[in-house]
Design a protein around this motif. Structure first.
Motif, PDB file in Angstrom:
ATOM      1  N   TRP A  40       0.816  -1.225   0.000  1.00 56.18           N
ATOM      2  CA  TRP A  40       0.000   0.000   0.000  1.00 56.18           C
ATOM      3  C   TRP A  40       0.844   1.267   0.000  1.00 56.18           C
ATOM      4  O   TRP A  40       0.327   2.354  -0.139  1.00 56.18           O
ATOM      5  CB  TRP A  40      -0.954   0.021   1.210  1.00 56.18           C
ATOM      6  N   HIS A  41       2.175   1.138   0.176  1.00 56.50           N
ATOM      7  CA  HIS A  41       3.024   2.331   0.148  1.00 56.50           C
ATOM      8  C   HIS A  41       3.332   2.795  -1.270  1.00 56.50           C
ATOM      9  O   HIS A  41       3.978   3.823  -1.454  1.00 56.50           O
ATOM     10  CB  HIS A  41       4.321   2.088   0.929  1.00 56.50           C
ATOM     11  N   GLY A  42       2.914   2.060  -2.267  1.00 53.35           N
ATOM     12  CA  GLY A  42       3.059   2.491  -3.657  1.00 53.35           C
ATOM     13  C   GLY A  42       1.782   3.170  -4.111  1.00 53.35           C
ATOM     14  O   GLY A  42       0.712   2.561  -4.034  1.00 53.35           O
ATOM     15  N   VAL A  43       1.879   4.403  -4.581  1.00 51.05           N
ATOM     16  CA  VAL A  43       0.684   5.126  -5.009  1.00 51.05           C
ATOM     17  C   VAL A  43       0.040   4.415  -6.204  1.00 51.05           C
ATOM     18  O   VAL A  43      -1.183   4.260  -6.274  1.00 51.05           O
ATOM     19  CB  VAL A  43       1.015   6.586  -5.367  1.00 51.05           C
ATOM     20  N   GLU A  44       0.859   3.973  -7.137  1.00 49.41           N
ATOM     21  CA  GLU A  44       0.325   3.253  -8.299  1.00 49.41           C
ATOM     22  C   GLU A  44      -0.369   1.979  -7.845  1.00 49.41           C
ATOM     23  O   GLU A  44      -1.395   1.585  -8.400  1.00 49.41           O
ATOM     24  CB  GLU A  44       1.474   2.947  -9.271  1.00 49.41           C
ATOM     25  N   LEU A  94      -5.008  10.575  -6.572  1.00 41.94           N
ATOM     26  CA  LEU A  94      -3.745   9.936  -6.223  1.00 41.94           C
ATOM     27  C   LEU A  94      -2.649  10.313  -7.224  1.00 41.94           C
ATOM     28  O   LEU A  94      -1.486  10.468  -6.845  1.00 41.94           O
ATOM     29  CB  LEU A  94      -3.904   8.415  -6.163  1.00 41.94           C
ATOM     30  N   GLU A  95      -3.027  10.452  -8.476  1.00 44.43           N
ATOM     31  CA  GLU A  95      -2.031  10.830  -9.477  1.00 44.43           C
ATOM     32  C   GLU A  95      -1.474  12.218  -9.173  1.00 44.43           C
ATOM     33  O   GLU A  95      -0.267  12.451  -9.254  1.00 44.43           O
ATOM     34  CB  GLU A  95      -2.628  10.802 -10.883  1.00 44.43           C
ATOM     35  N   LEU A  96      -2.344  13.139  -8.794  1.00 52.25           N
ATOM     36  CA  LEU A  96      -1.893  14.486  -8.419  1.00 52.25           C
ATOM     37  C   LEU A  96      -0.984  14.424  -7.196  1.00 52.25           C
ATOM     38  O   LEU A  96       0.041  15.116  -7.126  1.00 52.25           O
ATOM     39  CB  LEU A  96      -3.097  15.383  -8.116  1.00 52.25           C
ATOM     40  N   MET A  97      -1.353  13.563  -6.252  1.00 48.43           N
ATOM     41  CA  MET A  97      -0.561  13.442  -5.033  1.00 48.43           C
ATOM     42  C   MET A  97       0.809  12.832  -5.352  1.00 48.43           C
ATOM     43  O   MET A  97       1.823  13.220  -4.771  1.00 48.43           O
ATOM     44  CB  MET A  97      -1.303  12.561  -4.026  1.00 48.43           C
ATOM     45  N   ALA A 119       9.621  -0.652   1.273  1.00 49.20           N
ATOM     46  CA  ALA A 119      10.278  -1.032   0.025  1.00 49.20           C
ATOM     47  C   ALA A 119       9.487  -0.576  -1.200  1.00 49.20           C
ATOM     48  O   ALA A 119      10.074  -0.147  -2.207  1.00 49.20           O
ATOM     49  CB  ALA A 119      10.497  -2.544  -0.018  1.00 49.20           C
ATOM     50  N   TYR A 120       8.154  -0.666  -1.155  1.00 50.67           N
ATOM     51  CA  TYR A 120       7.349  -0.239  -2.321  1.00 50.67           C
ATOM     52  C   TYR A 120       7.446   1.268  -2.519  1.00 50.67           C
ATOM     53  O   TYR A 120       7.497   1.759  -3.636  1.00 50.67           O
ATOM     54  CB  TYR A 120       5.890  -0.671  -2.150  1.00 50.67           C
TER      55      TYR A 120
END
Lengths: 151, 293
Positions: free
Chosen positions: B126-130, B165-168, B194-195
């Motif tokens: 969950w630490h990856g925005v994508e 999320l893309e803007l963030m 790590a992500y």
């Protein structure tokens, strides 16, 4: 018809429900302000063990008259007309072979001579997202190659 | 005639109210609960079984949690091995679909030796925005499976959330660009970032392994202190709501600064609750601690 039946609660309920049902159809169209749903992709014919489930994300910086995605064997993944500027997503089954995929993107960007871009992001299950883009104006046709490490 | 008409109207309203009742969704992780709210909107009622501020690593369902899950249409789990009780849960719940939201998100593999988890998937996807954008679509389709009439709404909500999320993500890239290459190292309390590190081009030096509660041997701590000194990083990061004593010792031994804590497991509270708040908090903490002055 028996008048007692017409006076019964059951008849009243049926009448109200029928009226609401008839009203619901035009009201739904009038009140809905959602954007048009994302187009359903044309699924490639199933081939045993050859297809990977993926999310496709398409981003058009300007409207396009038409836009088509096809795989190397000519299978049409997506075939759109009157594409609005913006982003949309859909699900697809992709023939990723040896961790590679080639998709041909064909777009008719209209008569404007200003360059614009179309981005395609592919997110296969258990594989990283990858983005490729085409840049230009008028009619474009370009192969986009994607490569992944083994999952 | 009037009585039957009124009965009919009341019955119609009762039917309509029943049809519009929100879908109950249980979540085994605060960030899965957040996803369900963002994507489901008014069409869902979310039961966050871990609770705001709770630690999903330490959560184990109790009988009343099982009852709430049994009453739900869906249960959302983070997956990738974070919830070791999931197999038992599948067996216990009758007719309730358990969705491992992170199962199709590409995994990073834990590499840290000595904690028994090396070689297994890192569950902190969950630490990856994508990753969270992909997860929003997974949740939308899972909700639509149970509430087909809501499919257009769920997918639209997921798309709106994804745009935010893309803007963030762009904001984060811009902020983190202030951190020079020599400082793009995260010394963290446990191996959770790590992500994030992969997405934003950092490396991770984790003090503990998969779980902040894992003990560190003196030898492992000595190795960590040496690694921190060699890295040249100027700040290390304790964890939100966790005992910072070990990191305080490392900071003192390595002449680094103890920075503001990072939120590792979506367990922020109040204004730090939810994914967007957690992410902004972490980016701001990292930038403040490591950016060039």
């Amino acid at each position: 018809m028996d008048c007692n039946f017409l006076r019964s609660p059951l008849a009243g309920t049926a009448g109200v429900l029928a009226t609401l049902g008839l009203l619901a159809i035009p009201l739904c169209h009038l009140t809905s302000h959602r954007p048009p749903p994302a187009p359903s992709p044309l699924a490639p014919p199933p081939t045993a063990d050859a297809l990977t489930s993926a999310i496709l994300r398409l981003k058009c910086l300007a409207p396009a008259r038409s836009l088509r995605l096809t795989t190397e064997d000519g299978t049409i993944l997506l075939d759109l007309t009157d594409v609005a500027a913006g982003e949309s997503e859909c699900d697809a089954l992709l023939p990723i072979s040896h961790n590679s995929l080639e998709i041909s993107l064909q777009a008719d960007l209209g008569t404007s001579t200003a360059d614009t871009a179309v981005f395609l992001t592919i997110m296969p299950d258990a594989r990283d997202a990858q983005t490729r883009f085409v840049l230009g104006s008028g009619s474009l046709s370009q192969p986009l190659r994607f490569n992944w490490q083994s999952p | 005639m009037r009585k039957s008409f009124l009965s009919g109207v009341l019955a119609a309203f009762a039917t309509a109210a029943a049809a519009a009742a929100p879908l109950q969704v249980s979540a085994l992780h605060p960030l899965m609960a957040d996803l369900a709210r963002q994507v489901g909107g008014d069409r869902v009622k979310v039961v966050d079984l871990v609770g705001e501020g709770g630690n999903p690593h330490r959560f184990e369902p109790r009988p009343d949690d099982l009852a709430r899950m049994q009453a739900s249409a869906l249960v959302l789990a983070a997956g990738k091995g974070l919830e070791p009780y999931l197999n038992r849960l599948h067996d216990s719940l009758q007719g309730v679909r358990v969705v491992e939201v992170g199962s199709n998100i590409p995994s990073l593999t834990l590499t840290r030796d000595g904690d028994g988890a090396a070689g297994t998937p890192d569950p902190h996807w969950w630490h990856g925005v994508e990753n969270m954008r992909r997860a929003a679509r997974v949740v939308a389709l899972a909700l639509a499976d149970k509430d087909p009439a809501g499919k257009v709404d769920f997918l639209a909500n997921a798309q709106t959330y994804g745009a935010r999320l893309e803007l963030m993500q762009r904001w984060a890239t811009s902020e983190l660009a202030k951190v020079p290459r020599s400082q793009r190292k995260l010394v963290t309390a446990h191996n959770a970032f790590a992500y994030f590190a992969k997405e934003f081009d950092f490396t991770v030096i984790a003090v503990a392994g998969l779980n902040a509660e894992q003990n560190n041997t003196p030898q492992a701590l000595a190795q960590t202190i040496e690694a921190v000194k060699l890295s040249g990083v100027k700040a290390i990061f304790p964890e939100y709501k966790a005992n910072a004593k070990v990191l305080e010792s490392i900071a003192a031994a390595s002449a680094t600064t103890l920075a503001a804590p990072l939120i590792a497991d979506g367990n922020g509270s109040g204004q730090d609750a939810g994914f967007e708040a957690m992410f902004r908090h972490n980016v701001q903490s990292i930038t403040q601690a490591l950016a060039a002055r």
